[in-house]
Design an enzyme around this catalytic site. Structure first.
Site, short mmCIF file in Angstrom:
data_model
loop_
_atom_site.label_atom_id
_atom_site.label_comp_id
_atom_site.label_asym_id
_atom_site.label_seq_id
_atom_site.Cartn_x
_atom_site.Cartn_y
_atom_site.Cartn_z
N SER A 72 0.84 -1.20 0.00
CA SER A 72 0.00 0.00 0.00
C SER A 72 0.87 1.25 0.00
CB SER A 72 -0.86 -0.01 1.27
OG SER A 72 -1.46 1.24 1.48
N TYR B 49 -1.61 -1.01 10.81
CA TYR B 49 -1.93 -1.63 9.51
C TYR B 49 -0.81 -1.36 8.51
CZ TYR B 49 -3.63 -1.47 4.73
OH TYR B 49 -3.72 -1.60 3.37
N LYS C 106 2.21 -3.85 6.44
CA LYS C 106 2.58 -3.86 5.01
C LYS C 106 4.09 -3.63 4.87
CE LYS C 106 -1.52 -4.49 3.26
NZ LYS C 106 -1.85 -5.76 2.61
#
Ligand code: UD1
Length: 354
Positions: free
Chosen positions: A127, A151, A155
């Site tokens: 992302s 989050y 990644k």
């Protein structure tokens, strides 16, 4: 049809399902796994309708290594596209351990299962959030990463794990695809984003305002240093994004090692511009209110997609107007997303040892 299959984890989700369609449309053999915690089996049925092909599906959790090994044993897999994971930023700040366990442990187990099954090609769903608040716009892949929430850190850590693996072991290839803001839906109007509960993201929220499920959109912040004071993002059509995965798979055949790519359009739009674009698709003015900034948001995330354009021979092609029209087509035909459809996967598709 190519003999060996591509395994897609999280293939019933928003980007995963659109990617499975593109794979099937290009006559590739596909095996899909998903634990269906955040998605519906109905997505698989709809993929089958759209492509007129049978989908090989297993209800498997990536934390279940024995089940993963069984899938690798049952099918000859040559590459994995790895979407499965938890993805809500706000939730990740409340339950970080769940995010680290699902996303990071799940990926390590998947990589172990791949290694034990001699599968050494992976396309990973990363992302733009890994850039944190970037110093350069449009963002090149060479900028340092520095995610600002759990989050995003999952990644970023997974990128490191895959890179370390490719360095340590021979013949591994990986494409780390840094998505900008996916939007829109399948042109058939039968598949699109299917958020559970109140949507966190701009476009699903706006489309729920349009169908009357939400009263108005709150625009988070209007004092950013941008032309109209609202944040800028790079909204990429989900079908363009799906095609980026096929381009990345193709690249695996050259043996590139581990490579990062921005998948974005290179065009930035403010929140107010997005509202106006979506108003055009819907045919009326949707209500919004300017409110305070949302903690953690950054001013501008716009991709420099030159590396993906050149090395993957891929480019985002679908216009913003088409993206908004496809979103409205999907939302108006499916006001409750896939909620009303029976979600149970066939019992014979379940493989579970945990
Ligand atoms: C968010 C995540 C990002 C993740 C991506 C997945 C945050 C901080 N970032 O990106 O890590 O990879 O989703 O899709 O959550 N906005 C409003 N009102 C709303 C919702 C959003 O004004 O109700 C604004 C936001 O302030 C932002 C823009 O719309 O400027 C886009 O927001 P969103 O769709 O949530 O995506 P990101 O925050 O860019």
């Amino acid at each position: 049809m190519s003999e060996k299959a591509v395994l897609v984890t999280g293939g019933a989700g928003y980007i995963g399902s659109h990617t499975v369609i593109e794979l099937l449309n290009s006559n590739q053999s596909v095996v899909v796994i998903d634990n269906l915690t955040n998605s519906s089996y109905e997505a698989i049925r709809r993929i089958e309708k759209i492509t007129e092909k049978k989908v090989i599906f297993y209800k498997v959790d990536i934390l279940d290594k024995k089940a993963l090994l069984e899938v690798f044993q049952r099918h000859e897999i040559w590459a994995v596209i790895h979407f499965a994971g938890l993805k809500a930023v706000g939730e990740s700040t409340r339950i970080p351990l769940d995010y680290y366990h699902n996303n990071i442990t799940g990926t390590v187990l998947l990589l172990e299962a791949m290694k034990e099954s001699q599968v050494k090609n992976i396309v990973f769903s990363s992302s733009a959030t890994v850039y944190g608040d970037p110093a350069v716009i449009p963002i090149p892949e060479t900028l340092p990463t520095g995610a600002t929430n759990p989050y995003g850190r999952t990644k970023q850590f997974i990128e490191h794990i895959i890179r370390d693996l490719c360095t340590a072991e021979e013949n591994w290839n990986a494409a780390l695809l840094r998505y900008f803001n996916p939007a829109g839906a399948h042109p058939s109007g039968t598949l699109g984003e299917n958020p559970l509960g109140i949507p966190n993201n701009l476009m699903p929220f706006l489309s729920q305002v349009a169908i009357g499920k939400r009263e108005y959109l709150s625009v988070f912040g209007h004092d950013y240093e941008t032309p109209d004071g609202t944040c800028i993002r790079d909204y990429i059509n989900v079908v363009d994004l799906a095609k980026g995965h096929l381009a990345a798979l193709n690249k695996m055949k050259d043996g590139p090692g581990c490579v990062e790519y921005n998948l974005g359009t290179g065009r930035g739009n403010t929140v107010l511009e997005m509202i106006h674009a979506f108003n055009k698709a819907v045919g009326r003015e949707l209500p919004y209110k300017l409110v305070d900034r949302r903690p953690g948001d950054v001013r501008n995330l716009t991709a420099n997609p030159a590396k993906a354009n050149a090395e993957l021979h891929w480019k985002a092609e679908i216009s913003l107007d088409e993206t908004c029209a496809s979103l409205w087509n999907w939302q108006s035909k499916n006001p409750n997303g896939l909620e009303d459809c029976p979600g149970e996967a066939p019992a014979e598709s379940v493989i579970c040892y945990i």
